[in-house]
Enzyme design. Sequence first.
Site, PDB file in Angstrom:
ATOM      1  N   GLU A   1       2.559  -4.018  11.414  1.00  0.00           N
ATOM      2  CA  GLU A   1       1.810  -2.770  11.287  1.00  0.00           C
ATOM      3  C   GLU A   1       2.402  -1.688  12.189  1.00  0.00           C
ATOM      4  O   GLU A   1       2.707  -1.945  13.357  1.00  0.00           O
ATOM      5  CB  GLU A   1       0.336  -2.984  11.660  1.00  0.00           C
ATOM      6  CG  GLU A   1      -0.415  -3.948  10.757  1.00  0.00           C
ATOM      7  CD  GLU A   1      -0.867  -3.313   9.453  1.00  0.00           C
ATOM      8  OE1 GLU A   1      -0.621  -2.099   9.269  1.00  0.00           O
ATOM      9  OE2 GLU A   1      -1.480  -4.029   8.633  1.00  0.00           O
TER      10      GLU A   1
ATOM     11  N   GLU B   1       1.540   3.947   2.746  1.00  0.00           N
ATOM     12  CA  GLU B   1       2.129   3.515   4.014  1.00  0.00           C
ATOM     13  C   GLU B   1       3.645   3.643   3.938  1.00  0.00           C
ATOM     14  O   GLU B   1       4.395   2.668   3.962  1.00  0.00           O
ATOM     15  CB  GLU B   1       1.657   2.098   4.330  1.00  0.00           C
ATOM     16  CG  GLU B   1       0.140   2.043   4.524  1.00  0.00           C
ATOM     17  CD  GLU B   1      -0.459   0.648   4.481  1.00  0.00           C
ATOM     18  OE1 GLU B   1       0.289  -0.341   4.594  1.00  0.00           O
ATOM     19  OE2 GLU B   1      -1.695   0.537   4.334  1.00  0.00           O
TER      20      GLU B   1
ATOM     21  N   HIS C   1       3.686  -2.838   6.860  1.00  0.00           N
ATOM     22  CA  HIS C   1       2.545  -1.973   6.565  1.00  0.00           C
ATOM     23  C   HIS C   1       2.423  -0.841   7.589  1.00  0.00           C
ATOM     24  O   HIS C   1       3.178  -0.763   8.554  1.00  0.00           O
ATOM     25  CB  HIS C   1       1.250  -2.790   6.591  1.00  0.00           C
ATOM     26  CG  HIS C   1       1.059  -3.677   5.413  1.00  0.00           C
ATOM     27  ND1 HIS C   1       0.257  -3.338   4.341  1.00  0.00           N
ATOM     28  CD2 HIS C   1       1.585  -4.898   5.123  1.00  0.00           C
ATOM     29  CE1 HIS C   1       0.280  -4.318   3.451  1.00  0.00           C
ATOM     30  NE2 HIS C   1       1.080  -5.277   3.898  1.00  0.00           N
TER      31      HIS C   1
ATOM     32  N   HIS D   1       0.865  -1.178   0.000  1.00  0.00           N
ATOM     33  CA  HIS D   1       0.000   0.000   0.000  1.00  0.00           C
ATOM     34  C   HIS D   1       0.900   1.226   0.000  1.00  0.00           C
ATOM     35  O   HIS D   1       1.559   1.527   0.999  1.00  0.00           O
ATOM     36  CB  HIS D   1      -0.918  -0.023   1.221  1.00  0.00           C
ATOM     37  CG  HIS D   1      -1.807  -1.217   1.272  1.00  0.00           C
ATOM     38  ND1 HIS D   1      -2.170  -1.848   2.444  1.00  0.00           N
ATOM     39  CD2 HIS D   1      -2.413  -1.917   0.262  1.00  0.00           C
ATOM     40  CE1 HIS D   1      -2.960  -2.865   2.166  1.00  0.00           C
ATOM     41  NE2 HIS D   1      -3.115  -2.934   0.847  1.00  0.00           N
TER      42      HIS D   1
END
Length: 375
Positions: free
Chosen positions: A335, A169, A259, A166
């Site tokens: 994350e 990010e 991410h 993504h």
Amino acid sequence: MKITSNFDSGNIEIIKADDPADIQLAIRKDNQSDFYQWFHFRLNSPHPQLHKITINNASGSAYPDGWQDYQAVASYDRQTWFRVETEYDGKVLTISHYPEAESVYFAYFAPYSYERHQDLLHQAQNDYNCQLIDLGETLDGRDMSLLVIGEPDDSKKKIWITARQHPGESMAEWFIEGLLDRLLDEDDGVARSLLAKAVFYIVPNMNPDGSVRGNLRTNAAGANLNREWQNPSLATSPEVYLVRQKMLETGLDMFLDIHGDENLPYNFVAGSEGVPSYNDHMRQLEQDFKAALLTVTPEFQVKYGYDKDAPGQANLTVATNWVAEQFKCLAYTVEMPFKDNADLPDAAFGWSDIRSMKLGQDSLTAILQVVDKLR
């Protein structure tokens, strides 16, 4: 007064920009997609006064809850990114800032430019222990690049790390830069020990087209790459197709996919508990990795994160789940927050590029704790 996003990863639409106290903007959608949240623009203003910048379509963004307690970042030199006063009223996002210079950049998070990406790749290949491999091209004709670190040997573990599926990010590529800095340090004992036991296959940017275009979540064709892993195609998701083919060629013993999360103000990992082949060995590896990372850095925690998939119910189009099922290995999504780490808040900088790099460095110590158990 001038507002522009005509540069690498720029994204903003101007609605009204003739009054510093009432600047009205909107975030542009990803190409061929309804996703949007990433913004990056420059304000040039001769007015020595408070500027109020309103993003009118914030409530319709991909993750509107992510605006709660969020502070935008700004920079005068594109090197140091600091947090600025930001409010969300449930409809619009308002940034308030008194510029200390004529030109200031604003962004959703500290950007990681395509130029810096190229520097990262080619500085890494200068190390005797690193090889830069061209896997093919994206839809916009950019290189899909892989760094192979360590001397390939069947006896060594194969550790794959991908980042920035993504593109918005950007903290993910900062994480990779920190990890590479340490892994290529010949004087670092953790790096030396790891490279005696493992070969690293690292893709610093899975989505270079989306990164340059200023997309939040998709590639040039509007594809969410982290939903393409079961059946990727050269027509819509060549990035995944090319990396997946290389994984199948080399084999794989451990996988980290890096991410950023819009909502949760914490660093955490998401595993593959829901894949059909999940077993006690995979569970133990997950626990050992988390325990090691908890010991290494207080920036990591395990209290907050995503709900675990029920047994056999994992979405195999997601990279971590597809890899875990295909290779029967330890696979984690890492994350990081767009906001701040609520466990260690920093009012001036929040979660930042520098802290992302340090977490990348610390992750190597956790990998070392599990590398001997991967097979």
